[in-house]
Design an enzyme around this catalytic site. Structure first.
Site, PDB file in Angstrom:
ATOM      1  N   LEU A   1       0.804  -1.227   0.000  1.00 49.98           N
ATOM      2  CA  LEU A   1       0.000   0.000   0.000  1.00 49.98           C
ATOM      3  C   LEU A   1       0.836   1.276   0.000  1.00 49.98           C
ATOM      4  O   LEU A   1       0.329   2.349   0.250  1.00 49.98           O
ATOM      5  CB  LEU A   1      -0.992   0.016   1.165  1.00 49.98           C
ATOM      6  CG  LEU A   1      -1.938  -1.196   1.214  1.00 49.98           C
ATOM      7  CD1 LEU A   1      -2.718  -1.209   2.512  1.00 49.98           C
ATOM      8  CD2 LEU A   1      -2.876  -1.197   0.025  1.00 49.98           C
TER       9      LEU A   1
ATOM     10  N   ASN B   1      -1.019   5.261  -3.086  1.00 56.17           N
ATOM     11  CA  ASN B   1      -0.432   5.313  -1.755  1.00 56.17           C
ATOM     12  C   ASN B   1      -1.444   5.469  -0.646  1.00 56.17           C
ATOM     13  O   ASN B   1      -2.367   6.252  -0.735  1.00 56.17           O
ATOM     14  CB  ASN B   1       0.523   6.507  -1.676  1.00 56.17           C
ATOM     15  CG  ASN B   1       1.937   6.081  -1.936  1.00 56.17           C
ATOM     16  OD1 ASN B   1       2.403   5.129  -1.332  1.00 56.17           O
ATOM     17  ND2 ASN B   1       2.610   6.749  -2.839  1.00 56.17           N
ATOM     18  N   CYS B   2      -1.231   4.697   0.402  1.00 59.04           N
ATOM     19  CA  CYS B   2      -1.992   4.894   1.630  1.00 59.04           C
ATOM     20  C   CYS B   2      -1.017   5.326   2.710  1.00 59.04           C
ATOM     21  O   CYS B   2      -0.771   4.602   3.667  1.00 59.04           O
ATOM     22  CB  CYS B   2      -2.681   3.610   2.050  1.00 59.04           C
ATOM     23  SG  CYS B   2      -3.890   3.075   0.861  1.00 59.04           S
ATOM     24  N   VAL B   3      -0.412   6.485   2.528  1.00 61.16           N
ATOM     25  CA  VAL B   3       0.532   6.972   3.536  1.00 61.16           C
ATOM     26  C   VAL B   3       0.023   8.300   4.056  1.00 61.16           C
ATOM     27  O   VAL B   3      -1.031   8.769   3.658  1.00 61.16           O
ATOM     28  CB  VAL B   3       1.955   7.117   2.948  1.00 61.16           C
ATOM     29  CG1 VAL B   3       2.517   5.760   2.598  1.00 61.16           C
ATOM     30  CG2 VAL B   3       1.943   8.026   1.742  1.00 61.16           C
TER      31      VAL B   3
END
Lengths: 352, 414, 76
Positions: B195, B227-229
């Site tokens: 992710l 992106n999962c940041v």
């Protein structure tokens, strides 16, 4: 103008009118009203009343800040519960290191413990700046008392802004950078600033990084001595111990040189042979017995017993009082070169 | 081989009978578009389409990505031909994927100044997925649905006349004026799997980087965020589509500098891989015969090491470099800002301390899945106050410290 | 000065009254001493007692010089 703000002023023994170096170990005490520079302060800022002045010996605080600060908080706390002052002002300490340490420690403590806004003033190179700038606001001052009026003119408006919880900025409000990071909106985007900075770099024009890399100016620790009983030791001091009469005329403050002095045949220093040239501390004790700063007598004893292989024939002395970092570095480099050439393996460096 | 970006300025979005452009208003048939999107992927269980306009008392939560509506016209190849763009419009996808690193967009109040998407006309998609999906699949559903929606909206412009057209010819690095400094752009992408992904020309950027990519491909949306940041410094697809560093360089191209090429590089997960990537990137910049380099970034923490390795490598190769970064200096600004440093990094642009806190005022409408409000990165258990206001770190706001340099925020020493 | 000598490879023990300053200027082996005007002295004690204290401090300094360290260390 009527009184709008009540403040507590903190001064060392000298500015507080108690005495000079010989009073540097005086414990803190609280006087009512203004003293010394506090008079000028009240005159320049008629809206301010100095409710009380705390006077302390600067060695007393700098030598054992924790205990001294407890004591000072003890004096101030009752004062701050009833008829609470608006602000604490410490100094200005100019370039005086110990006075600076005391001012910084007091400001930090009253902010944290008594929730009282505080401000002090120092010359940017005062060693206390590095220690306390993150914890308190330090107004920029000149390096000596000649700049008193300007120092007060910087400290007080800044302090009053803190009292009123207004936003402050280092350039606008005349205080030294605290080393904190703070966000601010600017006119140009980051991308535009980056291209502008790169073009400046490419064209050899000046530019300023927005994030200076943290500097850790640390020397790698040298490996330890395996056996001091086999090693050659040298003594170095920034405490200003010189042969009687100060033959090299090393300055009492901001030393422009260091001295190289023989220890040949000497078993101990004495009031007859040596003295201090240091102008930053009360010289009484060092002049009575210079071994108190450069412990030759104890070193010779340990040398005779075999705990030290041998003592290098010379010692090196300068005065660390308000000496610039650049000069200190230079003396260090020069002394190091001599020590390496002479086969010295270990050093005791004493400071006051 | 020229790219033409055709812009259609949109000033309003309304719901109506069909999805069309009417003058400068985008009309959306809400039910129909919701249905189209829902049936486009059987992993979607429900979809809610809302609008959020500048100045609205609206807070969008769990924002996953933001996408500018675009479609290709006449020829499908990316980087050449015509691309239609609905200017001022953004598709905002929401989804509770990892549960803590999706971000906030406030359309008004103090938070609005910290995100570019308080100024766009937003089509917000709240996408629910069927039970049992892995986070990875969940991310994919949200990503693809957002892209589909963006394309469908842009296609309303097919037979319309654009407000303006920008033309981008290819750049021949060999044919640039010799008097101007030759500048390369080093474009760092978060690309770590799990992710933390970015897609370049539809390929996961875990593989195939570093590489040189034509600026026309980049301008035409070659990079998609997966992106999962943290919200503040993930580069959304919208940011990639409108990369401000690339735009600034093109603005100065043949005036005060010559852009000789863009090197895409990754931020891999082991130190060895980081060193290898940095070295290869420096070599690519050298093949472009660049005199200087500008570097953008994505993320924080271990990417600091990638950035420092790249800066050191470039500077040691005699290529002066300016690099953008954000800072994590603690709420009070007293902590060390970056996880890594190098003495060669003498020209940094700081786009802000993401740890600085902000009090978001209470807003009337909340969009997106809101159950995990207090678990967003940059929020705290006590973030949500009784009056509906929220104290968060800038970290929680989409694009607040964008490391492509979108914002006008900077951080300085005080 | 302390850093520059250390950089030449010679271990230095910094015997000083104000430890935070030594930490700031980059001392590696630090031995706290008694007071600013008399780091190696206690004028309020008898000469014999004072000498014994001074010797203890020098011994502590010698111990520090023989101790391997990896970072700034205060030898209390």
């Amino acid at each position: 103008m009527s009184i709008q703000y009540r403040i507590i002023h903190c001064l060392n023994q000298f500015f507080g009118g108690i005495g000079g170096e010989e009073q540097a170990s005086t414990p803190p005490s609280l006087f009512s009203g203004a003293r010394g520079p506090g008079m000028l302060l009240q005159k320049e800022f008629p809206q301010i009343e100095i409710a009380a002045t705390l006077v302390f010996g600067d060695n007393y605080v700098a030598e054992n800040p924790e205990a001294a600060i407890r004591e000072i908080l003890g004096l101030l706390t009752p004062y701050c519960t009833e008829n609470r002052p608006d602000l604490l002002v410490a100094g200005p300490a100019f370039n005086a290191g110990r006075y600076g340490i005391a001012c910084g420690a007091i400001c930090q403590a009253v902010q944290e413990e008594l929730d009282l806004p505080a401000v002090t003033g120092m010359y940017p190179n005062n060693p206390a700046v590095e220690l306390y700038r993150l914890h308190t606001f330090i107004a920029r001052t000149s390096d000596n008392v000649m700049g008193m009026a300007d120092a007060i003119g910087n400290m007080i408006p800044l302090g009053l802004k803190l009292v009123r919880e207004e936003e402050v900025w280092p350039e606008k409000d005349g205080y030294l950078l605290q080393g904190k990071r703070k966000n601010i909106f600017v006119r140009e985007t980051g991308a535009k600033r980056a291209v502008t900075m790169l073009l400046a770099r490419m064209n050899g024009e000046p530019f300023t990084t927005e994030y200076p890399m943290p500097v850790f100016d640390r020397a790698e620790p040298a490996p330890p001595i395996k056996d001091m009983g086999q090693a050659r030791l040298a003594l170095v001091t920034s405490g200003g111990i010189v042969p009687k009469g100060n033959p090299d005329r090393i300055e009492a403050a901001n030393a422009q040189r260091f001295g190289t002095y023989s220890l040949k045949g000497l078993q101990a220093l004495s009031a007859q042979t040596h003295q201090t040239a240091h102008g930053g501390y009360d010289p009484t004790y060092a002049n009575q017995d210079p071994n108190r700063v450069l412990p030759l007598d104890a070193v010779r004893e340990l040398e005779a017993e075999g705990a030290i292989g041998s003592l290098h024939e010379y010692y090196y002395a300068t005065v660390g009082n308000a000496t610039s970092v650049e000069n200190a570095r230079k003396y260090g480099q020069q002394i190091a070169k001599i020590l390496v050439a002479d086969g010295v393996q270990a050093v005791i460096l004493t400071s006051t | 081989m020229t790219l033409k970006l055709a812009y259609f300025e949109i000033n309003d979005i309304v719901f109506g009978q069909e999805t069309i452009i009417d003058g400068s208003t985008l009309v959306i048939n809400r039910e129909s578009l919701e249905n189209t999107l829902k049936t486009s992927d059987k992993r979607i269980s429900a979809i809610g389409l809302h609008t959020a306009m500048p100045g609205d008392s609206t807070r969008i939560l769990c924002v996953k990505d933001v996408i500018e509506p675009r479609c290709k016209i006449k020829g499908t190849e990316l980087g050449v031909g015509n691309t239609h763009i609905l200017k001022n419009v953004a598709v905002v996808t929401c989804g509770k994927i990892v549960g803590f690193q999706e971000g906030i967009i406030d359309m008004s109040g103090p938070g609005a100044a910290h995100t570019p998407f308080s100024a766009t006309l937003n089509v917000v998609l709240d996408i629910q997925v069927v039970p049992g999906l892995s986070p990875h699949e969940h991310e994919e559903v949200v990503r693809l649905t957002g892209l589909t929606a963006a394309t469908l909206l842009a296609q309303t412009s097919t037979n319309k006349n654009p407000t303006r057209v920008e033309t981008y010819p290819p750049i021949d690095p060999a044919a640039v004026p010799s008097s101007l400094p030759r500048i390369a752009y080093v474009y760092m992408l978060l690309s770590q799997g799990l992710l933390h992904d970015t897609y370049v020309l539809e390929e996961n950027a875990k593989q195939g980087l570093p590489r040189i990519l034509e600026h026309t491909l980049l301008l035409d949306g070659a990079i998609i965020s997966g992106n999962c940041v943290s919200a503040c410094d993930k580069n959304t697809t919208y940011h990639h589509q409108n990369n401000p560093v690339l735009r600034e360089l093109l603005r100065e191209h043949h005036k005060r500098l010559s852009l000789v090429g863009v090197v895409l590089t990754n931020e891999p997960i082991s130190l060895d891989a980081k060193k290898k990537s940095a070295q290869q990137s420096v070599e690519l910049v050298q093949t472009l015969k660049a005199d200087g380099a500008i570097m953008s970034k994505e993320g924080f923490g271990n990417p600091d090491t990638d950035q420092m390795l790249l800066i050191r490598g470039l500077e040691e190769a005699g290529i002066p470099t300016v690099a953008l970064t954000d800072e994590f200096a603690g709420a009070n600004g007293c902590s060390q800002s970056l996880a890594d440093s190098t003495p060669q990094a003498i020209a940094m642009v700081s786009v802000g301390n993401a740890n600085e806190r902000i009090l978001l005022s209470p807003l009337e409408q909340l969009l997106g899945p809101i159950s995990d409000l207090t678990k967003l990165a940059g929020a705290y258990p006590h973030s949500l106050h009784d009056d509906g206001s929220m104290e968060v770190e800038l970290q929680a706001i989409i694009g607040a410290t964008n490391e492509l340099g979108w914002q006008t925020l900077r951080c300085r020493e005080v | 000065m302390v850093k520059e000598i250390e950089r030449s490879g010679i271990p230095v023990v910094h015997a000083c009254s104000i430890v935070p300053i030594s930490l700031t200027v980059g001392g590696n082996r630090i031995v706290p001493t008694i007071a600013i005007p008399h780091p190696f002295g206690r004028p309020d004690k008898s000469i014999a007692e004072e000498k014994a204290l001074r010797r203890q401090l020098v011994e502590k300094a010698l111990h520090a010089l023989q101790t391997p360290i990896e970072k700034q260390t205060v030898f209390e």
